[in-house]
Design an enzyme around this catalytic site. Sequence first.
Site, PDB file in Angstrom:
ATOM      1  CE  LYS A 111       3.932   6.528   6.586  1.00  0.00           C
ATOM      2  NZ  LYS A 111       3.738   7.446   5.441  1.00  0.00           N
TER       3      LYS A 111
ATOM      4  CE  LYS B  38      -4.094   1.902   0.676  1.00  0.00           C
ATOM      5  NZ  LYS B  38      -3.776   2.765  -0.472  1.00  0.00           N
TER       6      LYS B  38
ATOM      7  CE  LYS C 203       4.472   7.480  -1.371  1.00  0.00           C
ATOM      8  NZ  LYS C 203       3.742   7.772  -0.144  1.00  0.00           N
TER       9      LYS C 203
ATOM     10  CB  SER D 185      -5.770   4.550   2.497  1.00  0.00           C
ATOM     11  OG  SER D 185      -5.626   5.688   1.681  1.00  0.00           O
TER      12      SER D 185
ATOM     13  CB  THR E 284      -2.411  12.910   6.096  1.00  0.00           C
ATOM     14  OG1 THR E 284      -2.683  11.849   5.187  1.00  0.00           O
ATOM     15  CG2 THR E 284      -0.937  12.915   6.453  1.00  0.00           C
TER      16      THR E 284
END
Length: 439
Positions: A94, A70, A106, A357, A190
């Site tokens: 994370k 992710k 990413k 997400s 975020t």
Amino acid sequence: MGEEKTTFENARQRLNAAMEHVDFPSEVIERLKYPKSSLRVSIPVRMDDGSLKTFTGFRVRYDDTRGPTKGGIRFHPQVDLDEVTSLAFWMVFKCAVVDLPFGGGKGGVIVDPKELSLLELERLSRGYIDAIADFIGPDTDIPAPDVYTNPMIMGWMTDEYNNITRHKEPSVITGKPLELGGSRGRDSATGRGGYFVTRELEKQLGIGPGSTVAVQGFGNAGYWNALFLSEAGYKVVAVSDSKGAIYQPNGLDVKSVYQFKQQESTLANAYCHGSVCEVRDHEVITNEDLLALDVDFLVPAALENAITAKNAGTIKAKALLELANGPVTPEADKILFEKGIHVLPDILANAGGVTVSYFEWVQNRNGFYWGSEEVDDRLEKIMRQESATIWAFAQERGIDLRTAAYAHSLSRLSSAITAKGTKDYFHKINTGSYKAVSA
Ligand code: NAD
């Protein structure tokens, strides 16, 4: 000399300190040394003037032990494989910090999106998905927005993926517009997640309502965080974007600064072309000045390597909230720690985005959508709980919060990696001293 290291070398260096505080087999580190797979693609795009231009893109899947990879997609002229690999590496830790069933990935495209028309941007976004379609999927790798990508772009990308696979699969990408299967609260997640981390630890950090705040990077992450902090009574005195910073010691009206930035935009729905520098009643300063302001709380929310050994000594804030990924280099970390400045590390501070997400992915797969309150309550619970655990661990060991966060995350990753078998397990099988299934 460490400043000459690549971003990925710096990223991996964080693990060394954490390793001393977790008991795990050495092969866990062997597994986490390299990305699982890296893809480099060429994306030919028909420009508005009829010419054909080829862009370079990347997608990296770093580790998928805990679930599908992710991570966001960045559109920026400075994107390269080193940066995308580092960002994918951070995503692994994370997702484990907040205990999501995801690994880390990413993506990025080398482009200055502000130079494209909206139609060129749409063709590039669709072209990128055409190029990586075999690499992603709801159970393998799930992209999301990052710097200079946004819900509209995620909508185009999901649509393109659906066209390729000939069926609707909203859970392949998160951060979509609400109308196309997005989650309530994802746009602000975020900034809100970082806000909950701050509120949970503010007493320990010696800050609270009334404290002054400077935010570097007034985009998605920075804006929402500044708004929530100012609504709670913090005084946001400075914000910046790529063009410069503004400073108002009496406090800025965060919402109106943002609205001004939006109004000045020539591509209002895609990018902010207006700059915070054009807002009235303030002093215009540089991004470097902003970092050195005499404020209580500093929020780096732009790009990596903003605070290095060169400028760490100038920082006066009591604490930093890393909403950006990798804004502080390892050398700068040491300087800040020696100065007694607490750094709320990126893998915790900005994990609210990937957490919502995850909520979006869950809602897409269930076809059942939650209200804003449910999203925010679930996010708050996770962010506060993990923040308190990491703070307690750091206190117990006398270590900085980043090392504590990595140790916390590494212990979850280690359990997952070793659950697949270790040298010890396989050695016992080979020598007949271990029965895989009891009689
Ligand atoms: P964004 O594109 O919405 O905003 C980026 C902002 O940074 C813009 O205002 C831009 O002008 C500014 N900026 C760019 N270069 C700058 C510079 N050199 N100095 C000062 N400002 C500069 O991006 P975003 O989504 O807010 O991402 C910002 C950071 O947060 C990135 O490091 C990203 O990886 C991280 N992050 C974002 C999310 C998310 O959900 N959006 C989640 C986790 C981490």
